[in-house]
Design a protein around this motif. Structure first.
Motif, PDB file in Angstrom:
ATOM      1  N   ASP A  68     -31.428  36.084 -22.976  1.00 14.53           N
ATOM      2  CA  ASP A  68     -30.875  35.222 -21.916  1.00 14.53           C
ATOM      3  C   ASP A  68     -29.454  34.777 -22.268  1.00 14.53           C
ATOM      4  OD1 ASP A  68     -30.648  33.674 -19.605  1.00 14.53           O
ATOM      5  OD2 ASP A  68     -31.554  31.917 -20.548  1.00 14.53           O
ATOM      6  N   ASP A 111     -26.722  28.224 -22.438  1.00 15.88           N
ATOM      7  CA  ASP A 111     -28.146  28.329 -22.793  1.00 15.88           C
ATOM      8  C   ASP A 111     -28.512  27.430 -23.979  1.00 15.88           C
ATOM      9  OD1 ASP A 111     -30.679  29.522 -22.190  1.00 15.88           O
ATOM     10  OD2 ASP A 111     -30.495  30.779 -23.962  1.00 15.88           O
ATOM     11  N   HIS A 118     -32.316  24.308 -19.807  1.00 19.65           N
ATOM     12  CA  HIS A 118     -33.297  23.507 -20.554  1.00 19.65           C
ATOM     13  C   HIS A 118     -33.293  22.066 -20.042  1.00 19.65           C
ATOM     14  CE1 HIS A 118     -32.381  26.806 -23.428  1.00 19.65           C
ATOM     15  NE2 HIS A 118     -33.688  26.824 -23.478  1.00 19.65           N
TER      16      HIS A 118
HETATM   17 MN    MN Z   1     -32.597  30.556 -21.897  1.00 19.04          MN
END
Ligand code: MN
Length: 333
Positions: free
Chosen positions: A29, A95, A123
């Motif tokens: 990712d 990320d 997140h």
């Molecule tokens: Mn991620």
């Protein structure tokens, strides 16, 4: 919706030297998000410095890159491993929800500079330090790559086939192949798929080759496994010389509710344990707690999570194994 922020985001970055950073042990990712973001920014800022920095990549990311390069040899995975932070005007933190997860040489830290940073992440927002109004955060996405996808869609930017492939790979891995995803996750993937972006091809790119010694450990672990039945629960205990953690996970995949694997590590005995999540939830079993308590009793080191924990000790393995099993049995009567 993030779209209201996109214009300001772009305006802020104009004429700035940009460093794209992400967490250590770069996963697929972060990888896909960083290159898609760089592609996006390059379309707007032609002669501007836009650099990606990675500390270390995971084994499966490296494996993925190798597979990807066979399919798209032209794709440029360039990044820097060594940089001078003060040379940049802005950091894009991708990320990552905690600056501690970014690793630089000499313990550098971007929060110790006076350079602004912007989080681009999916997140939960709890750990963000110095929140910026420009942060692009959406917890409803399964992956950061979907934020970059939204950004590109907003400005009608056409993604290349390698980038679409990267983004689909990112979404698939971060959503646990849709297990942790929602309707939007599937819609986003379906938007990217086409004749040239084929799901089966992508699944092949994501396949991890297992090391032959790991395969042998799994097989030997299975040959030696002892089955203990307690009511409706099955405990498997076995021993291997290495790859204990992978053997313990394999036992769960084979059908055991709880797996215990004993191996040797530098003259010490190591216990790797795994339990099915459903069993932990249903019975209150917490392997991390059990192994931590045993490690305190026998002067070892141990702990972990409810469904995955380990313990290292110099005590004889039979005695420790018996103690682990007895404590587990107290939960699964
Ligand atoms: Mn991620």
């Amino acid at each position: 919706m993030l779209s209201s922020k996109f214009k300001d985001f772009l305006a802020f970055l104009k004429s700035k030297k940009i460093l794209i950073v992400t967490h250590d042990l770069v996963d697929i990712d972060s990888l896909g998000s960083c290159y898609a973001l760089k592609f996006f920014l390059t379309q707007y800022f032609k002669n501007q410095e836009i650099i990606i920095y990675f500390s270390e990549l995971t084994k499966s990311t490296k494996n993925f890159i190798n597979n990807f390069k066979v399919k798209f040899p032209e794709f440029n995975f360039s990044y820097k491993k060594d940089i001078t932070l003060s040379k940049f005007d802005v950091f894009l933190v991708v990320d990552t929800n905690n600056l501690n997860q970014i690793v630089f040489k000499d313990n550098l830290d971007i929060s110790h500079t006076n350079i602004p940073y912007i989080f681009i992440d999916h997140h939960s927002a709890r750990k963000y330090s110095n929140k910026s109004v420009l942060d692009l955060i959406n917890e409803n996405y399964s992956s950061t790559a979907e934020i970059i996808l939204e950004l590109c869609e907003h400005f009608n930017l056409k993604l290349t086939i390698p980038l679409k492939t990267l983004i689909v790979s990112a979404i698939l891995t971060d959503s646990g192949f849709f297990r942790h995803g929602n309707n939007v996750t599937i819609l986003n993937v379906s938007k990217l798929l086409s004749e040239d972006v084929n799901i089966q091809d992508i699944l092949l790119l994501l396949q991890n080759d297992i090391d032959i010694s790991a395969k042998i450990a799994n097989i030997k672990g299975l040959q030696r496994v002892k089955l203990i039945r307690q009511g409706n629960y099955l405990i498997g205990i076995t021993n291997v010389s290495s790859f204990g953690a992978s053997v313990a996970s394999m036992l769960i995949k084979m059908g055991f509710d709880i797996g215990i694997v004993i191996s040797k590590e530098q003259n010490l005995n190591r216990f790797n344990t795994r339990a099915k999540k459903t069993v932990c939830i249903k019975t209150g079993l917490n392997l991390g707690k059990i192994l931590e308590e045993i490690s305190e009793k026998y002067k070892g080191s141990g702990g972990g999570h409810d469904g995955a924990a380990s313990l290292t000790t110099s005590m004889e393995p039979e005695r420790i194994a018996l103690e682990i099993i007895n404590r587990i049995k107290q939960f699964i009567i």
